[in-house]
Write an enzyme that holds these catalytic residues in place. Structure first.
Site, PDB file in Angstrom:
ATOM      1  N   GLU A  75       0.707  -1.294   0.063  1.00 45.96           N
ATOM      2  CA  GLU A  75       0.051   0.072   0.005  1.00 45.96           C
ATOM      3  C   GLU A  75       0.800   1.489   0.062  1.00 45.96           C
ATOM      4  OE1 GLU A  75       0.929  -0.765   4.479  1.00 45.96           O
ATOM      5  OE2 GLU A  75      -0.029  -1.984   2.885  1.00 45.96           O
ATOM      6  N   ASP A  76       0.239   2.332  -0.358  1.00 47.40           N
ATOM      7  CA  ASP A  76       0.902   3.680  -0.226  1.00 47.40           C
ATOM      8  C   ASP A  76       1.376   3.982   1.145  1.00 47.40           C
ATOM      9  OD1 ASP A  76       1.086   4.004  -3.073  1.00 47.40           O
ATOM     10  OD2 ASP A  76      -0.025   6.067  -2.978  1.00 47.40           O
ATOM     11  N   LYS A  77       2.332   5.111   1.320  1.00 43.14           N
ATOM     12  CA  LYS A  77       2.413   5.577   2.644  1.00 43.14           C
ATOM     13  C   LYS A  77       1.343   6.015   3.302  1.00 43.14           C
ATOM     14  CE  LYS A  77       5.992   8.669   4.696  1.00 43.14           C
ATOM     15  NZ  LYS A  77       7.136   9.251   4.488  1.00 43.14           N
TER      16      LYS A  77
END
Length: 381
Positions: free
Chosen positions: A225-227
């Site tokens: 996932e993204d930050k």
């Protein structure tokens, strides 16, 4: 004439020219007589000879094995284990002298001196600790260097699985490797391969190092996932391999760390050898470059139960299925997308249509951008 009577003249011949200790003399003939104790046989064969001065082969190394046994006991004092194995390093000159005797007196099919030293150390260590010798799959392995008087210990790696929930934005999944060793482990990073612990990987690693000891932690992620993304529901599954752990038993299955909560912690045999198939349920916030109406948004439904093609820069092509898709309109230029899809679909590229076909932008005919996306469920098939 018995086999024992046959070997007496050869043993006497050897002893006339070379002083041998009971261990080394007995080893030369014990296999031939199907005997397990080299020392007892050597004692019997030497009973009429002069007291041993200094063994020609081992230089009385067997008299000092307790010194190396204590080194092994010290090395293993911090470790939890039930089985062990031993390897030894000895001076090449000892092996050379052993070979000279075996060759000169045509003694075949017998154990070399290294094998005998290992057997003796195993016997001594086993008796002292009540642990089991396991040649094939030991939990700890000793390398005893009799040449440099040193002992090193390596512990069998431990693999765990679990799921993490991330309910705070701005926290990365992966940790940057130590710049000094590129993640291999060095003195700068305390052999962990990472310097900081400010990511999902870092926090879980730090927790496991405190609980189990160990040097490096190698993760196998089930998706990413993204930050800025949240990971909700039952969390994202992962596997982690801890190298050289001190302990081999994790008593807890849940850990509430600073930024993540880990559940279903358990020790498993190994990480998956091939990527696991999984499905993700995602909520994505999307903005458009121009106004869209509800009628146009209905086109999104055509993507349900269809296959999306993903093209990578490497030239690799893969197909990902969209199982369900729905939306909620907020205003003229923004909406939220709820969709379930086959793991491995790049969410932001699916929205913009960047090397993903068909994407949301292509379907609506209006440039779209994914502002953020969160995972509500990750289901392993």
């Amino acid at each position: 004439m018995t086999n024992y009577q046959k070997i007496i003249p050869i043993a006497n011949q050897i002893l006339k020219k070379h002083d041998l200790c009971e261990h080394c003399l007995g080893r030369l003939f014990s296999k031939q007589l199907n005997l397990s104790s080299n020392k007892l046989l050597g004692k019997k064969l030497k009973k009429n000879s002069k007291p041993n001065q200094r063994c020609y082969i081992c230089k009385n190394l067997f008299d000092n094995l307790n010194y190396f046994l204590n080194m092994m006991l010290d090395s293993a004092s911090s470790y939890s284990y039930s089985s062990f194995s031993v390897g030894v390093i000895i001076k090449p000159s000892i092996i050379d002298r052993d070979d000279i005797i075996r060759s000169k007196y045509k003694l075949k099919g017998i154990d070399g001196i290294k094998t005998d030293i290992v057997k003796e150390l195993v016997k001594l260590f086993s008796k002292k600790t009540k642990k089991t010798f396991d040649y094939l799959d030991p939990e700890i392995v000793f390398t005893v260097n009799l040449k440099d008087e040193d002992c090193t210990l390596r512990s069998k790696s431990l693999t765990l699985s679990g799921r993490y929930v991330k309910s705070i934005r701005g926290f990365s999944q992966k940790q940057k490797s130590c710049s000094n060793c590129s993640g291999k482990g060095c003195r700068v990073c305390d052999f962990h391969g990472i310097l900081e612990f400010d990511s999902v990987e870092g926090e879980i690693s730090q927790f496991l190092f405190k609980k189990l000891g160990g040097t490096t932690a190698k993760f196998t992620w089930i998706g990413g996932e993204d930050k800025s993304s949240l990971v909700l529901g039952s969390g994202r599954p992962f596997f982690v391999k801890i190298q050289n752990p001190y302990k081999r038993n994790l008593q807890i299955s849940y850990a509430n760390l600073k930024h993540v909560q880990v559940s279903n912690f358990k020790i498993v045999r190994e990480s998956p050898k091939t990527p696991l198939k999984f499905n993700s349920l995602v909520e994505a916030k999307i903005s458009t470059s121009s106004s869209i109406d509800s009628k146009l948004l209905q086109k999104i439904k055509t993507l349900a139960k269809n296959t999306v093609v993903v093209y990578e820069k490497s030239g690799k092509r893969s197909e990902k299925k969209i199982f369900s898709i729905k939306y909620k309109k907020h205003d003229e230029t923004s909406f939220t997308l709820f969709f379930k899809f086959e793991g491995g679909l790049p969410v932001k590229r699916f929205v913009t249509g960047d090397d993903v076909s068909p994407g949301i932008t292509q379907t609506l005919g209006v440039p779209c951008k994914c502002l953020e996306f969160d995972f509500h469920d990750i289901e392993v098939k």
